[in-house]
Structure formats: C-alpha cells, structure tokens
Design a protein around this motif. Structure first.
Motif, PDB file in Angstrom:
ATOM      1  N   VAL A  35       0.858  -1.183   0.000  1.00 14.77           N
ATOM      2  CA  VAL A  35       0.000   0.000   0.000  1.00 14.77           C
ATOM      3  C   VAL A  35       0.893   1.231   0.000  1.00 14.77           C
ATOM      4  O   VAL A  35       1.697   1.415   0.914  1.00 14.77           O
ATOM      5  CB  VAL A  35      -0.936   0.025   1.233  1.00 14.77           C
ATOM      6  N   LEU A  36       0.753   2.055  -1.036  1.00  9.12           N
ATOM      7  CA  LEU A  36       1.491   3.309  -1.134  1.00  9.12           C
ATOM      8  C   LEU A  36       0.533   4.441  -0.816  1.00  9.12           C
ATOM      9  O   LEU A  36      -0.419   4.681  -1.564  1.00  9.12           O
ATOM     10  CB  LEU A  36       2.075   3.483  -2.533  1.00  9.12           C
ATOM     11  N   ASP A  37       0.748   5.132   0.292  1.00  6.77           N
ATOM     12  CA  ASP A  37      -0.136   6.204   0.742  1.00  6.77           C
ATOM     13  C   ASP A  37       0.511   7.550   0.426  1.00  6.77           C
ATOM     14  O   ASP A  37       1.522   7.912   1.003  1.00  6.77           O
ATOM     15  CB  ASP A  37      -0.387   6.064   2.243  1.00  6.77           C
ATOM     16  N   PHE A  38      -0.110   8.289  -0.502  1.00  9.76           N
ATOM     17  CA  PHE A  38       0.400   9.577  -0.957  1.00  9.76           C
ATOM     18  C   PHE A  38      -0.232  10.743  -0.201  1.00  9.76           C
ATOM     19  O   PHE A  38      -0.165  11.876  -0.649  1.00  9.76           O
ATOM     20  CB  PHE A  38       0.127   9.737  -2.461  1.00  9.76           C
ATOM     21  N   GLY A  39      -0.857  10.491   0.929  1.00 15.64           N
ATOM     22  CA  GLY A  39      -1.614  11.497   1.665  1.00 15.64           C
ATOM     23  C   GLY A  39      -0.853  12.750   2.039  1.00 15.64           C
ATOM     24  O   GLY A  39      -1.431  13.823   2.133  1.00 15.64           O
ATOM     25  N   LYS A  40       0.441  12.655   2.265  1.00 13.03           N
ATOM     26  CA  LYS A  40       1.219  13.823   2.688  1.00 13.03           C
ATOM     27  C   LYS A  40       2.216  14.273   1.619  1.00 13.03           C
ATOM     28  O   LYS A  40       3.154  15.003   1.921  1.00 13.03           O
ATOM     29  CB  LYS A  40       1.940  13.517   3.999  1.00 13.03           C
ATOM     30  N   VAL A  41       1.999  13.839   0.377  1.00 14.06           N
ATOM     31  CA  VAL A  41       2.880  14.254  -0.713  1.00 14.06           C
ATOM     32  C   VAL A  41       2.435  15.629  -1.192  1.00 14.06           C
ATOM     33  O   VAL A  41       1.289  15.835  -1.564  1.00 14.06           O
ATOM     34  CB  VAL A  41       2.860  13.227  -1.868  1.00 14.06           C
ATOM     35  N   SER A  42       3.367  16.576  -1.174  1.00 14.90           N
ATOM     36  CA  SER A  42       3.043  17.951  -1.561  1.00 14.90           C
ATOM     37  C   SER A  42       3.352  18.244  -3.031  1.00 14.90           C
ATOM     38  O   SER A  42       2.801  19.178  -3.613  1.00 14.90           O
ATOM     39  CB  SER A  42       3.817  18.933  -0.678  1.00 14.90           C
ATOM     40  N   PHE A  43       4.235  17.460  -3.640  1.00 15.99           N
ATOM     41  CA  PHE A  43       4.597  17.637  -5.044  1.00 15.99           C
ATOM     42  C   PHE A  43       5.052  16.304  -5.591  1.00 15.99           C
ATOM     43  O   PHE A  43       5.710  15.527  -4.899  1.00 15.99           O
ATOM     44  CB  PHE A  43       5.742  18.652  -5.193  1.00 15.99           C
ATOM     45  N   MET A  44       4.693  16.039  -6.855  1.00 11.75           N
ATOM     46  CA  MET A  44       5.131  14.811  -7.500  1.00 11.75           C
ATOM     47  C   MET A  44       5.302  15.080  -8.984  1.00 11.75           C
ATOM     48  O   MET A  44       4.401  15.617  -9.622  1.00 11.75           O
ATOM     49  CB  MET A  44       4.091  13.713  -7.289  1.00 11.75           C
ATOM     50  N   ASP A  45       6.466  14.707  -9.528  1.00  8.86           N
ATOM     51  CA  ASP A  45       6.631  14.776 -10.974  1.00  8.86           C
ATOM     52  C   ASP A  45       6.465  13.360 -11.530  1.00  8.86           C
ATOM     53  O   ASP A  45       5.983  12.465 -10.838  1.00  8.86           O
ATOM     54  CB  ASP A  45       7.959  15.439 -11.358  1.00  8.86           C
ATOM     55  N   SER A  46       6.880  13.148 -12.756  1.00  9.94           N
ATOM     56  CA  SER A  46       6.687  11.837 -13.385  1.00  9.94           C
ATOM     57  C   SER A  46       7.431  10.718 -12.663  1.00  9.94           C
ATOM     58  O   SER A  46       7.113   9.541 -12.852  1.00  9.94           O
ATOM     59  CB  SER A  46       7.109  11.890 -14.849  1.00  9.94           C
ATOM     60  N   SER A  47       8.360  11.057 -11.815  1.00 13.05           N
ATOM     61  CA  SER A  47       9.070  10.044 -11.034  1.00 13.05           C
ATOM     62  C   SER A  47       8.120   9.274 -10.124  1.00 13.05           C
ATOM     63  O   SER A  47       8.376   8.116  -9.799  1.00 13.05           O
ATOM     64  CB  SER A  47      10.167  10.685 -10.191  1.00 13.05           C
ATOM     65  N   GLY A  48       7.029   9.915  -9.720  1.00 13.06           N
ATOM     66  CA  GLY A  48       6.027   9.234  -8.898  1.00 13.06           C
ATOM     67  C   GLY A  48       5.367   8.091  -9.642  1.00 13.06           C
ATOM     68  O   GLY A  48       5.103   7.024  -9.073  1.00 13.06           O
ATOM     69  N   ILE A  49       5.124   8.294 -10.938  1.00  6.34           N
ATOM     70  CA  ILE A  49       4.546   7.230 -11.762  1.00  6.34           C
ATOM     71  C   ILE A  49       5.546   6.076 -11.876  1.00  6.34           C
ATOM     72  O   ILE A  49       5.184   4.915 -11.729  1.00  6.34           O
ATOM     73  CB  ILE A  49       4.156   7.758 -13.152  1.00  6.34           C
TER      74      ILE A  49
END
Length: 106
Positions: A45-59
């Motif tokens: 389970v990957l929880d992105f709840g506190k991610v403030s910025f994401m570029d294509s690296s997140g994909i």
C-alpha cells in the motif's frame, strides 16, 4: 521526502511525505524494494496522503513497485492521491494495475 514503512501481516504500508522527484524517488525505491524482498508481502500500500509535489518520477515509483510485487505474486494499492496526481496516475493507466484512490476532500 520521507517514507515511513509499516509492516503488517502479509502487508507493507508506505506513508510518503514531502516531494517526489527524480532524486527522492530513487532513494524511496531502494528502501521499499528492500522491504518487499525481505518481507515478501501479498499487498503493498502506497499512501500519498502527505505528498506535496510529484513529478513523473512518482509514476515510475508506482510502476516499478507494481512490477516487483507482481513478480512475487502480490498486489498494489495507491491511496490518498491529490486530485492532480490522481488524474496523472489515471492517464498513465495505473488504475489498471491495482486499486487507486483519490484523497478525500474535506
């Protein structure tokens, strides 16, 4: 960027916090992959709840972990994406790989 990894029975939960870019994604990948190989969970389970910025690296982060989990017979969930990140993940086809949920708007 921080990643808190919590182990449960046959499950690993990763709570991501901060910004995900090329540099931070590579560090996160290593720690998550080590945990997966060591614990062999059925679910990641990957929880992105506190991610403030994401570029294509997140994909790329999600895709790579999906491939590793699939090779071990496991599944993946991606939770608490911001509306923008959710849209990008869906455009990339991530929702076909596992459960993908947008952050609840309060």
């Amino acid at each position: 960027m921080a990643a808190k990894i919590v182990y449960k029975q046959k499950e690993i939960n990763v709570f991501l916090d901060g910004e995900i870019d090329h540099h931070s994604a590579s560090l996160i990948r290593v720690s998550i992959d080590e945990a997966i190989i060591r614990k062999r969970p059925l679910l990641l389970v990957l929880d992105f709840g506190k991610v403030s910025f994401m570029d294509s690296s997140g994909i790329g982060l999600v895709m790579g972990r999906y491939k590793l989990m699939k090779s071990l017979g496991g599944k993946i969930k991606v939770l608490n994406l911001s509306p923008g990140a959710y849209k990008v993940m869906c455009l990339a086809g991530i929702e076909r790989l596992g459960e993908v949920k947008q952050r609840e708007v309060i």
